[in-house]
Design a protein around this motif. Structure first.
Motif, PDB file in Angstrom:
ATOM      1  N   ALA A 147       0.830  -1.206   0.000  1.00 47.75           N
ATOM      2  CA  ALA A 147       0.000   0.000   0.000  1.00 47.75           C
ATOM      3  C   ALA A 147       0.865   1.257   0.000  1.00 47.75           C
ATOM      4  CB  ALA A 147      -0.928  -0.021   1.208  1.00 47.75           C
ATOM      5  N   ALA A 148       1.944   1.258   0.783  1.00 47.31           N
ATOM      6  CA  ALA A 148       2.819   2.428   0.841  1.00 47.31           C
ATOM      7  C   ALA A 148       3.465   2.703  -0.513  1.00 47.31           C
ATOM      8  CB  ALA A 148       3.892   2.217   1.909  1.00 47.31           C
ATOM      9  N   LEU A 149       3.869   1.649  -1.215  1.00 45.18           N
ATOM     10  CA  LEU A 149       4.494   1.830  -2.525  1.00 45.18           C
ATOM     11  C   LEU A 149       3.497   2.302  -3.583  1.00 45.18           C
ATOM     12  CD1 LEU A 149       6.785  -1.348  -2.600  1.00 45.18           C
ATOM     13  CD2 LEU A 149       7.565   1.033  -2.575  1.00 45.18           C
ATOM     14  N   LEU A 150       2.231   1.945  -3.414  1.00 40.47           N
ATOM     15  CA  LEU A 150       1.198   2.332  -4.381  1.00 40.47           C
ATOM     16  C   LEU A 150       0.566   3.679  -4.051  1.00 40.47           C
ATOM     17  CD1 LEU A 150      -0.603  -1.098  -4.869  1.00 40.47           C
ATOM     18  CD2 LEU A 150       0.640   0.165  -6.637  1.00 40.47           C
ATOM     19  N   ASP A 151       0.796   4.175  -2.871  1.00 44.18           N
ATOM     20  CA  ASP A 151       0.144   5.406  -2.428  1.00 44.18           C
ATOM     21  C   ASP A 151       0.473   6.566  -3.372  1.00 44.18           C
ATOM     22  OD1 ASP A 151      -1.371   7.111  -0.903  1.00 44.18           O
ATOM     23  OD2 ASP A 151       0.124   7.346   0.684  1.00 44.18           O
ATOM     24  N   GLY A 152      -0.561   7.194  -3.921  1.00 43.86           N
ATOM     25  CA  GLY A 152      -0.375   8.318  -4.824  1.00 43.86           C
ATOM     26  C   GLY A 152      -0.053   7.943  -6.249  1.00 43.86           C
ATOM     27  N   LYS A 153       0.001   6.652  -6.550  1.00 46.20           N
ATOM     28  CA  LYS A 153       0.325   6.191  -7.899  1.00 46.20           C
ATOM     29  C   LYS A 153      -0.914   5.601  -8.562  1.00 46.20           C
ATOM     30  CE  LYS A 153       5.214   5.126  -6.974  1.00 46.20           C
ATOM     31  NZ  LYS A 153       5.268   5.453  -5.553  1.00 46.20           N
ATOM     32  N   ARG A 154      -0.797   5.323  -9.860  1.00 47.39           N
ATOM     33  CA  ARG A 154      -1.882   4.715 -10.616  1.00 47.39           C
ATOM     34  C   ARG A 154      -1.294   3.665 -11.546  1.00 47.39           C
ATOM     35  NH1 ARG A 154      -7.284   3.972 -10.000  1.00 47.39           N
ATOM     36  NH2 ARG A 154      -8.104   3.231 -11.991  1.00 47.39           N
ATOM     37  N   LEU A 155      -1.921   2.486 -11.583  1.00 44.91           N
ATOM     38  CA  LEU A 155      -1.422   1.415 -12.446  1.00 44.91           C
ATOM     39  C   LEU A 155      -1.517   1.797 -13.913  1.00 44.91           C
ATOM     40  CD1 LEU A 155      -2.747  -1.967 -10.973  1.00 44.91           C
ATOM     41  CD2 LEU A 155      -0.872  -0.516 -10.186  1.00 44.91           C
ATOM     42  N   SER A 156      -0.612   1.236 -14.702  1.00 42.24           N
ATOM     43  CA  SER A 156      -0.700   1.357 -16.156  1.00 42.24           C
ATOM     44  C   SER A 156      -2.030   0.797 -16.640  1.00 42.24           C
ATOM     45  CB  SER A 156       0.454   0.594 -16.805  1.00 42.24           C
ATOM     46  OG  SER A 156       0.232   0.414 -18.189  1.00 42.24           O
ATOM     47  N   ALA A 157      -2.595   1.402 -17.666  1.00 40.68           N
ATOM     48  CA  ALA A 157      -3.866   0.934 -18.219  1.00 40.68           C
ATOM     49  C   ALA A 157      -3.762  -0.470 -18.775  1.00 40.68           C
ATOM     50  CB  ALA A 157      -4.335   1.898 -19.307  1.00 40.68           C
ATOM     51  N   SER A 158      -2.545  -0.937 -19.045  1.00 38.87           N
ATOM     52  CA  SER A 158      -2.348  -2.259 -19.650  1.00 38.87           C
ATOM     53  C   SER A 158      -1.971  -3.326 -18.637  1.00 38.87           C
ATOM     54  CB  SER A 158      -1.261  -2.181 -20.726  1.00 38.87           C
ATOM     55  OG  SER A 158      -0.018  -1.782 -20.146  1.00 38.87           O
ATOM     56  N   GLU A 204      -2.562  -5.221 -14.610  1.00 37.84           N
ATOM     57  CA  GLU A 204      -3.317  -5.428 -13.381  1.00 37.84           C
ATOM     58  C   GLU A 204      -2.374  -5.922 -12.284  1.00 37.84           C
ATOM     59  OE1 GLU A 204      -7.136  -7.310 -13.331  1.00 37.84           O
ATOM     60  OE2 GLU A 204      -7.377  -7.102 -15.506  1.00 37.84           O
ATOM     61  N   LEU A 205      -2.705  -5.597 -11.047  1.00 35.25           N
ATOM     62  CA  LEU A 205      -1.948  -6.075  -9.891  1.00 35.25           C
ATOM     63  C   LEU A 205      -2.924  -6.711  -8.919  1.00 35.25           C
ATOM     64  CD1 LEU A 205       0.854  -4.247  -7.923  1.00 35.25           C
ATOM     65  CD2 LEU A 205      -0.943  -5.484  -6.723  1.00 35.25           C
ATOM     66  N   TRP A 206      -2.651  -7.964  -8.563  1.00 32.96           N
ATOM     67  CA  TRP A 206      -3.418  -8.666  -7.537  1.00 32.96           C
ATOM     68  C   TRP A 206      -2.491  -8.991  -6.376  1.00 32.96           C
ATOM     69  CZ3 TRP A 206      -6.193 -13.111 -10.723  1.00 32.96           C
ATOM     70  CH2 TRP A 206      -7.092 -12.533 -11.635  1.00 32.96           C
ATOM     71  N   LEU A 207      -2.952  -8.689  -5.188  1.00 29.84           N
ATOM     72  CA  LEU A 207      -2.245  -9.049  -3.961  1.00 29.84           C
ATOM     73  C   LEU A 207      -3.107 -10.057  -3.218  1.00 29.84           C
ATOM     74  CD1 LEU A 207      -0.076  -8.732  -1.774  1.00 29.84           C
ATOM     75  CD2 LEU A 207      -1.258  -6.663  -0.992  1.00 29.84           C
ATOM     76  N   MET A 208      -2.587 -11.273  -3.005  1.00 31.95           N
ATOM     77  CA  MET A 208      -3.345 -12.352  -2.381  1.00 31.95           C
ATOM     78  C   MET A 208      -3.062 -12.376  -0.877  1.00 31.95           C
ATOM     79  SD  MET A 208      -4.424 -13.130  -5.309  1.00 31.95           S
ATOM     80  CE  MET A 208      -5.654 -14.142  -4.508  1.00 31.95           C
ATOM     81  N   ALA A 266      -6.077 -15.923 -14.212  1.00 31.40           N
ATOM     82  CA  ALA A 266      -5.314 -14.688 -14.267  1.00 31.40           C
ATOM     83  C   ALA A 266      -6.109 -13.713 -15.127  1.00 31.40           C
ATOM     84  CB  ALA A 266      -3.930 -14.945 -14.873  1.00 31.40           C
ATOM     85  N   PRO A 267      -5.763 -12.428 -15.115  1.00 32.50           N
ATOM     86  CA  PRO A 267      -6.481 -11.483 -15.968  1.00 32.50           C
ATOM     87  C   PRO A 267      -6.512 -11.948 -17.425  1.00 32.50           C
ATOM     88  CG  PRO A 267      -5.052 -10.304 -14.460  1.00 32.50           C
ATOM     89  CD  PRO A 267      -4.740 -11.757 -14.288  1.00 32.50           C
ATOM     90  N   LYS A 268      -7.650 -11.737 -18.070  1.00 32.18           N
ATOM     91  CA  LYS A 268      -7.797 -12.167 -19.465  1.00 32.18           C
ATOM     92  C   LYS A 268      -6.728 -11.517 -20.331  1.00 32.18           C
ATOM     93  CE  LYS A 268     -12.782 -13.016 -19.169  1.00 32.18           C
ATOM     94  NZ  LYS A 268     -14.138 -12.605 -19.626  1.00 32.18           N
TER      95      LYS A 268
END
Length: 426
Positions: free
Chosen positions: A324-335, A337-341, A378-380
């Motif tokens: 969460a700290a590493l993702l804070d304020g960021k946005r994933l690339s449109a291409s 996906e990130l899943w955290l289990m 996994a993502p299509k």
């Protein structure tokens, strides 16, 4: 094989036909292993609720009693399944209702699993739904005999907790849950718990990635035996030992390791080898470290990353917090996906702590109960994925036919944000 009076009574039907079938299975299993006796267990971790086409057919034919009899007791008899005799938990299984429209996973599987959870919950099975039951309250004591499945859970129970279990299967754990018994062989016996291989570390191992690579190396050296680790290592935490063990059980079949001064049965090197003289050590230095890294990344060719997978084995709260700290304020690339289990119980903590909100605001997902390898989902359109798990870098390309990149948590988050793999060994 010697049976005590209680075991003979179960075999002869004193506690019903299902328990008799379970005892018959354990006797046959023990005889095949040349086990002299059964041992008492009060902690079973197995799989009963995960969906499959065979299970769906059996449920249609005779309900969940029928499915348990065939799959978990190897019996074609019509049995009424009683409540579990000993504390029993369900390990990870398929995705749940909250994964609909996120994970490409059949709705009918989710419905079948919900039905299974209801049945087994009423029969005394705790639906922990994780490959890391020790993170959510199932903590056997040192020396306690258990019947556990799942390679990364088994190696953690034996090595870190000092409990005693072999890597059991669906049928043996099913039988153990109804009888409180398991054949007393392998890791249950004192003489089989000593080290067999000595690995001397000559390059600093002090972070999550390096503990995973060292585990992968140790599994390759020891195979199904017991490596003992000494040398230039930091004092590992829960997540590093989890990562190390999962990797050792993946590249080999390691169910028990010792780190003198850290794991409970090895206060010193001599104790790890049961008082015997240690064998000639196998060195793990810069060359071996690089070779492991290259092996884990040999399937990656394209730099474009479609999917980032974190949390194998299921993530701890601290791993969720760091992500969460590493993702804070960021946005994933449109291409990408990130899943955290994570275990569902820990996802609840993440929800209440605000970590889930931060992760989802970036476009990533915190998911519970399963993983892409277990559910084959996994993502299509995924062609290339990145992970910080040596275990998933090893398995998922074969399971889903995709390319893999292995690196640090920071490199994986960067790949999710940029859509490109920029990792490398430092």
């Amino acid at each position: 094989m010697f049976l005590n009076d209680d075991e003979k009574a179960m075999r002869d039907g004193a506690e019903g036909a299902a328990v008799a079938a379970a005892m018959d299975l354990l006797i046959r299993y023990g005889q095949a292993l040349d086990a002299e006796r059964l041992c008492d267990v009060r902690n079973v971790a197995g799989t009963m609720t995960q969906p499959s086409p065979v299970k769906a057919r059996l449920v249609r034919e005779g309900g969940w009693d029928k499915a348990f009899a065939v799959i978990n007791l190897d019996s074609d008899e019509d049995l009424e399944i009683p409540s579990m005799r000993v504390p029993t938990c369900q390990l990870q299984h398929g995705f749940g209702q909250d994964a609909l429209d996120i994970v490409p996973y059949p709705k009918q599987n989710i419905e079948l699993q919900a039905s299974a959870e209801s049945f087994y919950g009423r029969h005394g099975v705790n639906i922990l739904a994780t490959c890391t039951p020790y993170q959510v309250g199932n903590l056997p004591m040192r020396g306690e005999h258990c019947a556990w499945m799942e390679s990364s859970a088994v190696i953690y129970a034996n090595s870190v907790l000092g409990a005693r279990t072999n890597c059991e299967g669906i049928a043996s754990t099913g039988a153990a849950s109804l009888t409180g018994k398991i054949p007393c062989w392998g890791n249950h016996r004192d003489e089989n718990r000593h080290g067999t291989h000595h690995i001397e570390v000559n390059v600093r191992v002090d972070n999550f990635q390096d503990w995973g690579m060292l585990g992968y190396f140790a599994g390759g050296v020891a195979g199904e035996d017991h490596p003992v680790i000494t040398g230039d290592i930091s004092r590992p935490d829960l997540t590093e030992l989890k990562h190390f063990g999962a990797a050792a059980a993946t590249s080999g079949g390691v169910e028990l390791y010792h780190i003198p001064g850290i794991t409970p049965e090895a206060p010193a090197l001599g104790a790890a080898f049961g008082g015997r003289r240690p064998p000639q050590p196998v060195g793990y230095g810069p060359a071996e470290r690089r070779a492991v890294y290259e092996t884990l990344n040999e399937i990656g060719t394209s730099g474009d990353v479609d999917f980032v997978l974190l949390g194998c084995p299921h993530a701890s709260v601290d791993q969720i917090r760091k992500t969460a700290a590493l993702l804070d304020g960021k946005r994933l690339s449109a291409s990408t996906e990130l899943w955290l289990m994570a275990p569902r119980a820990l996802k609840d903590i993440a929800d209440r702590s605000g970590y889930t909100e931060t992760i989802e605001r970036a476009g990533a997902r915190l998911l519970a109960d399963s993983c892409p390898a277990m559910s084959r989902a996994a993502p299509k359109g995924t062609k290339v994925f990145a992970t910080d798990s040596a275990k998933q870098a090893h398995y998922l390309p074969a399971i889903l036919g995709i390319e893999a990149w292995f690196g640090t948590l920071e490199e994986c988050v960067d790949a999710a944000v940029t859509g490109r793999w920029n990792g490398g060994l430092t």
